[in-house]
Design a protein around this motif. Structure first.
Motif, PDB file in Angstrom:
ATOM      1  N   ASP B  33      40.416  53.785  40.372  1.00  0.00           N
ATOM      2  CA  ASP B  33      41.223  53.236  39.282  1.00  0.00           C
ATOM      3  C   ASP B  33      40.464  52.121  38.571  1.00  0.00           C
ATOM      4  O   ASP B  33      40.249  51.051  39.128  1.00  0.00           O
ATOM      5  N   THR B  35      41.486  50.599  35.894  1.00  0.00           N
ATOM      6  CA  THR B  35      42.398  49.635  35.269  1.00  0.00           C
ATOM      7  C   THR B  35      42.076  48.221  35.709  1.00  0.00           C
ATOM      8  O   THR B  35      42.213  47.265  34.937  1.00  0.00           O
ATOM      9  N   VAL B  36      41.654  48.095  36.962  1.00  0.00           N
ATOM     10  CA  VAL B  36      41.489  46.780  37.580  1.00  0.00           C
ATOM     11  C   VAL B  36      40.546  45.863  36.789  1.00  0.00           C
ATOM     12  O   VAL B  36      40.714  44.653  36.804  1.00  0.00           O
ATOM     13  N   THR B  39      42.959  44.383  34.554  1.00  0.00           N
ATOM     14  CA  THR B  39      44.043  43.619  35.175  1.00  0.00           C
ATOM     15  C   THR B  39      43.564  42.310  35.774  1.00  0.00           C
ATOM     16  O   THR B  39      44.311  41.338  35.796  1.00  0.00           O
ATOM     17  N   GLY B  68      50.205  42.313  36.225  1.00  0.00           N
ATOM     18  CA  GLY B  68      49.323  43.338  36.784  1.00  0.00           C
ATOM     19  C   GLY B  68      50.097  44.590  37.166  1.00  0.00           C
ATOM     20  O   GLY B  68      49.640  45.715  36.943  1.00  0.00           O
ATOM     21  N   GLY B  72      49.577  48.476  36.033  1.00  0.00           N
ATOM     22  CA  GLY B  72      49.497  49.598  36.970  1.00  0.00           C
ATOM     23  C   GLY B  72      50.502  50.677  36.618  1.00  0.00           C
ATOM     24  O   GLY B  72      50.206  51.874  36.678  1.00  0.00           O
ATOM     25  N   ASN B 190      47.434  47.067  41.236  1.00  0.00           N
ATOM     26  CA  ASN B 190      47.104  46.239  40.071  1.00  0.00           C
ATOM     27  C   ASN B 190      47.798  44.885  40.108  1.00  0.00           C
ATOM     28  O   ASN B 190      47.272  43.900  39.577  1.00  0.00           O
TER      29      ASN B 190
END
Lengths: 268, 325
Positions: B33, B35-36, B39, B68, B72, B190
């Protein structure tokens, strides 16, 4: 108990691989029926089971379980009514989790999963008892990771998981095809025992003609997306491989084209 | 030097929170992932803007955590509802967060110099050094989180997330809504990453829109170092190994800088470390195979050699190879 009405499904629509996997299939199961489903590659056996299980949504037709229409239920919602064992022994269990954790997951099939602890001590004792009935020695390995088990052990465990919570319908999708012949016979015998003891309604897809004849009270043969034979009662009991082959040729106008089935028929 | 090491331990413990978050997606859900990267900055931005606005720094941590979680959720929905592959879903949210983080801060960086942070109570009132305060706060938060995570993944819902990450077919067959499970995992992951970002921002006293770049690689490096050095199957030990791995990573960085590495090369160094670490399992398998083949060749050679004057025994060996072929 199970009513499948006019089920049709088209795979890969509009491509060169377009295939009508099911053509207007209808079948009704009574409570306690143990139906074996046989047919060649691409006959639609697994597709039929997957439609019932909710893996595929049919293009047309309806599926009822105990008068409830489940045609549009998602796979996980339908799971509360169904027990399933797959062809691939890896598919029915979580390999990175322990034996008892897998059983605990199965024991909660259809229940709300909340913030209670995932497994209780009372359950552990119950799982130990249940595992003993498999006669594989798994009752002493409750915390062992399932990935350490053999294919046969995993299928036996999956079978137990599928029936730990009494399902309305047990779906066995060629669940012995990936096993060696000796293990396959063991798992089959175990399946029959569990079905009989719990009085389950079951559908078992198989490639093996002799198994299809030997097990269950009803036999369905599929070819090219259609049910071509449906034999039950006395007729099923007296069925032989030769008679089944002849019946198939009459019904479909072609020879039973399946190397695996013919091979497994030959060795007696 | 000692000062640098305690600083590394403190910073490592703040990053440990992110490493736990990445562990949830990378190992439990089996999703990489990305995304972190957004985030962690989001957590830092939220914390920075809350603190400059006069909010309690602990409350700022909580808000960062919630922010966060929202990120997520976004990735989870992109993946489960719109059916975008997880890697791409993460990248999309990450890119979107760049703009969102700029909006949160109103500019590309915010300074927290001389503001009240979660560390100032320990430094100003209790008279600890900055590094010790980081160890106390980071270690304390990491430990509490580990206990909560340990408990959560033992519950029914936590087990269903683990099962989903392990085998989605099995999970669905057991009545688990895998979409919900995946989304839940991404939300928790997240949330933790943003919390980590908020802690890091407070410790370094600024938030910068660029600070997330490469953070996933640092987290993966920490995760893998932890697994290699301290990892075991037991779940709490695995969680502990993540924190220790994050600390070990920071200490390694201090050491290589001390040995004269240009700090511009740090990311290159980290990427190479992770690449090698990810290659290790494959290498191990190949080595094992080569060993087996060598062994086999030696056995065959011995059998052939023994097939001559040795008589019955040698014959047996020859027969076996014959059958073996």
């Amino acid at each position: 108990m199970l009513k499948v009405k006019n089920l049709s499904i088209l795979f890969n629509a509009g491509t060169i691989n377009e295939r009508q996997a099911l053509k207007n299939v209808s079948v009704t199961l009574q409570n306690g029926d143990f139906v074996t489903v046989i047919g060649g590659n691409g006959a639609g056996k697994s597709t039929l089971l997957n439609c019932i299980a909710g893996v595929h949504t049919p293009d047309r037709g309806h599926i009822y379980i105990d008068e409830t229409e489940v045609t549009n239920w998602s796979e996980h919602k339908r799971a509360k009514l169904l027990g399933r064992v797959f062809q691939d022994p890896m598919m029915g269990t979580a390999g990175n989790m322990g034996i008892e954790e897998n059983l605990a997951l199965a024991y909660r099939r259809g229940n709300f999963r909340g913030l209670r602890w995932g497994i209780s001590n009372a359950e552990r004792a119950m799982y130990r008892e249940q595992l003993k009935r498999l006669e594989l020695g798994l009752e002493d390995r409750l915390t062992a990771k399932v990935r350490l088990l053999s294919g046969g052990q995993r299928q036996a465990l999956t079978l137990l998981m599928a029936t730990l919570k009494q399902p309305k319908l047990l779906l066995l999708d060629e669940h012995t095809a990936a096993l060696d012949p000796k293990t396959a016979q063991k798992v089959l015998a175990l399946s029959e025992k569990i079905i009989a003891e719990n009085g389950l309604t079951a559908m078992m897809v198989t490639h093996n003609m002799r198994d299809a004849i030997a097990y269950g009270n009803r036999l369905i043969m599929m070819n090219d997306g259609e049910i071509v034979l449906d034999i039950s009662g006395e007729e099923k009991k007296n069925l032989t491989v030769e008679a089944l082959l002849r019946a198939f040729e009459r019904a479909s106008g072609s020879e039973f084209a399946n190397d695996r089935a013919l091979l497994s028929m030959g060795k007696k | 030097m000692l000062n640098e090491i305690t600083g590394a331990i403190g910073l490592g413990l703040l990053w440990a929170v992110m490493t736990i978050g990445v562990y949830i997606t990378y190992r439990i859900l089996d999703i990489a992932d990305l995304t972190v990267e957004g985030t962690i900055t989001m957590g830092a931005s939220i914390a920075a803007i809350c603190i400059t606005g006069g909010m309690n720094p602990w409350l700022a941590l909580l808000l960062a955590f919630l922010g966060g979680m929202a990120a997520g959720l976004c990735t989870g929905l992109l993946h489960t509802v719109l059916r975008i592959p997880p890697l791409l879903s993460g990248i999309l949210t990450m890119i979107a967060l760049w703009s969102i983080n700029l909006h949160i801060m109103g500019r590309s960086n915010v300074s927290l110099l001389r503001m009240e942070t979660v560390f100032t109570y320990f430094t100003d009132t209790l008279g600890m050094s900055k590094n010790i305060a980081m160890i106390v706060v980071g270690g304390g938060i990491a430990l509490v989180l580990m206990c909560i995570i340990y408990w959560f993944f033992g519950t029914e819902i936590g087990c269903s997330i683990r099962a989903t990450g392990n085998n989605q077919n099995m999970a669905r067959a057991q009545g688990i809504n895998t979409k919900v499970a995946i989304t839940l995992g991404l939300i928790i992951s997240n949330g933790l990453v943003a919390l980590s970002g908020a802690l890091i921002a407070q410790s370094q006293a600024y938030s910068d829109v660029q600070m997330g770049t490469g953070s996933i690689v640092i987290a993966l490096a920490s995760l893998i170092i932890g697994e290699v050095l301290f990892g075991k199957d037991q779940f709490f030990r695995r969680l502990l190994s993540l924190a220790l791995g994050a600390v070990a990573y920071r200490i390694i960085i201090v050491l290589v800088l001390r040995l004269g590495m240009d700090s511009n090369d740090l990311k290159l160094f980290t990427a190479i470390t992770v690449a090698i670490a990810l290659y290790l399992p494959t290498l191990k398998k190949m080595a094992a195979k080569r060993m087996a083949r060598k062994q086999q060749a030696r056995l065959e050679a011995e059998e052939e050699a023994g097939g001559g004057p040795d008589g019955p025994e040698g014959l047996d060996g020859a027969q076996i190879t014959e059958e073996g072929r």
